[in-house]
Scaffold this motif. Structure first.
Motif, mmCIF file in Angstrom:
data_model
loop_
_atom_site.group_PDB
_atom_site.id
_atom_site.type_symbol
_atom_site.label_atom_id
_atom_site.label_comp_id
_atom_site.label_asym_id
_atom_site.label_seq_id
_atom_site.Cartn_x
_atom_site.Cartn_y
_atom_site.Cartn_z
ATOM 1 N N VAL A 1 52.907 14.683 22.963
ATOM 2 C CA VAL A 1 51.820 13.699 22.934
ATOM 3 C C VAL A 1 50.514 14.394 22.567
ATOM 4 C CG1 VAL A 1 50.482 12.056 24.306
ATOM 5 C CG2 VAL A 1 52.957 12.142 24.561
ATOM 6 N N ALA A 2 50.250 15.545 23.166
ATOM 7 C CA ALA A 2 49.027 16.293 22.861
ATOM 8 C C ALA A 2 48.991 16.720 21.400
ATOM 9 C CB ALA A 2 48.925 17.509 23.772
ATOM 10 N N ASP A 3 50.110 17.168 20.886
ATOM 11 C CA ASP A 3 50.183 17.611 19.495
ATOM 12 C C ASP A 3 49.919 16.451 18.539
ATOM 13 O OD1 ASP A 3 50.712 19.555 17.440
ATOM 14 O OD2 ASP A 3 52.663 18.606 17.177
ATOM 15 N N ILE A 4 50.543 15.329 18.786
ATOM 16 C CA ILE A 4 50.346 14.154 17.930
ATOM 17 C C ILE A 4 48.904 13.678 18.018
ATOM 18 C CG2 ILE A 4 50.999 11.744 17.550
ATOM 19 C CD1 ILE A 4 53.803 12.570 18.735
ATOM 20 N N TYR B 1 41.043 8.512 27.518
ATOM 21 C CA TYR B 1 40.836 8.737 26.087
ATOM 22 C C TYR B 1 39.527 9.461 25.772
ATOM 23 C CZ TYR B 1 40.402 7.900 21.101
ATOM 24 O OH TYR B 1 40.237 8.071 19.756
ATOM 25 N N GLU B 2 38.406 8.948 26.265
ATOM 26 C CA GLU B 2 37.109 9.526 25.909
ATOM 27 C C GLU B 2 36.992 10.976 26.349
ATOM 28 O OE1 GLU B 2 34.958 8.262 23.829
ATOM 29 O OE2 GLU B 2 36.172 6.444 23.659
ATOM 30 N N GLU B 3 37.449 11.275 27.550
ATOM 31 C CA GLU B 3 37.393 12.646 28.056
ATOM 32 C C GLU B 3 38.266 13.578 27.221
ATOM 33 O OE1 GLU B 3 38.413 15.144 32.121
ATOM 34 O OE2 GLU B 3 38.373 12.959 32.198
ATOM 35 N N VAL B 4 39.454 13.140 26.893
ATOM 36 C CA VAL B 4 40.372 13.964 26.089
ATOM 37 C C VAL B 4 39.801 14.159 24.686
ATOM 38 C CG1 VAL B 4 42.684 14.088 25.069
ATOM 39 C CG2 VAL B 4 42.396 13.258 27.421
ATOM 40 N N LEU B 5 39.264 13.094 24.109
ATOM 41 C CA LEU B 5 38.699 13.185 22.766
ATOM 42 C C LEU B 5 37.525 14.165 22.728
ATOM 43 C CD1 LEU B 5 38.709 12.238 19.831
ATOM 44 C CD2 LEU B 5 37.183 10.376 20.535
ATOM 45 N N GLU B 6 36.663 14.133 23.724
ATOM 46 C CA GLU B 6 35.542 15.070 23.773
ATOM 47 C C GLU B 6 36.031 16.509 23.836
ATOM 48 O OE1 GLU B 6 32.275 14.716 23.153
ATOM 49 O OE2 GLU B 6 32.965 12.704 22.610
ATOM 50 N N HIS B 7 37.084 16.747 24.599
ATOM 51 C CA HIS B 7 37.663 18.093 24.692
ATOM 52 C C HIS B 7 38.203 18.533 23.329
ATOM 53 C CE1 HIS B 7 39.485 21.539 26.648
ATOM 54 N NE2 HIS B 7 40.621 21.247 26.055
ATOM 55 N N VAL B 8 38.894 17.653 22.649
ATOM 56 C CA VAL B 8 39.442 17.967 21.322
ATOM 57 C C VAL B 8 38.308 18.280 20.351
ATOM 58 C CG1 VAL B 8 40.643 16.970 19.325
ATOM 59 C CG2 VAL B 8 41.597 16.695 21.613
ATOM 60 N N LYS B 9 37.247 17.466 20.358
ATOM 61 C CA LYS B 9 36.113 17.700 19.462
ATOM 62 C C LYS B 9 35.454 19.046 19.745
ATOM 63 C CE LYS B 9 34.680 12.908 18.674
ATOM 64 N NZ LYS B 9 33.580 11.958 18.944
ATOM 65 N N GLU B 10 35.299 19.372 21.017
ATOM 66 C CA GLU B 10 34.682 20.639 21.401
ATOM 67 C C GLU B 10 35.510 21.809 20.890
ATOM 68 O OE1 GLU B 10 34.242 23.202 25.472
ATOM 69 O OE2 GLU B 10 33.919 21.046 25.621
ATOM 70 N N LYS B 11 36.805 21.758 21.102
ATOM 71 C CA LYS B 11 37.675 22.855 20.669
ATOM 72 C C LYS B 11 37.738 22.950 19.145
ATOM 73 C CE LYS B 11 38.499 24.195 24.755
ATOM 74 N NZ LYS B 11 37.801 25.361 25.245
ATOM 75 N N GLN B 12 37.704 21.813 18.455
ATOM 76 C CA GLN B 12 37.712 21.847 17.002
ATOM 77 C C GLN B 12 36.421 22.470 16.478
ATOM 78 O OE1 GLN B 12 37.723 18.159 14.729
ATOM 79 N NE2 GLN B 12 38.859 19.159 13.092
#
Length: 74
Positions: A3-6, A50-61
């Motif tokens: 799920v995380a990968d997708i 969703y919002e919390e996970v998305l922010e984490h993804v954006k930060e790491k990217q």
């Protein structure tokens, strides 16, 4: 992990396309879960946060992009 990968693949900007919007991401991942491709409970947890996970993804990217740019100039 699946799920995380997708999610990451869909939510990140890629060289060949911009990140997808939530409704599109949710439709794709929930369809995969409906067909037993990933755990439905994990998918539910993802979209509840969703919002919390998305922010984490954006930060790491952003961090990864900065490191990549450093490599290009060195």
């Amino acid at each position: 992990m699946a799920v995380a990968d997708i999610f990451t693949a869909l939510a990140e900007d890629r060289p060949y396309r911009d990140r997808m919007q939530r409704d599109e991401i949710e439709r794709i991942i929930k369809n995969i879960a409906k067909n037993n491709g990933v755990d439905k409970k994990i998918v539910d947890i993802l979209f509840e946060n969703y919002e919390e996970v998305l922010e984490h993804v954006k930060e790491k990217q952003s961090i990864a992009n900065a490191e990549y740019r450093k490599l290009l100039v060195s």
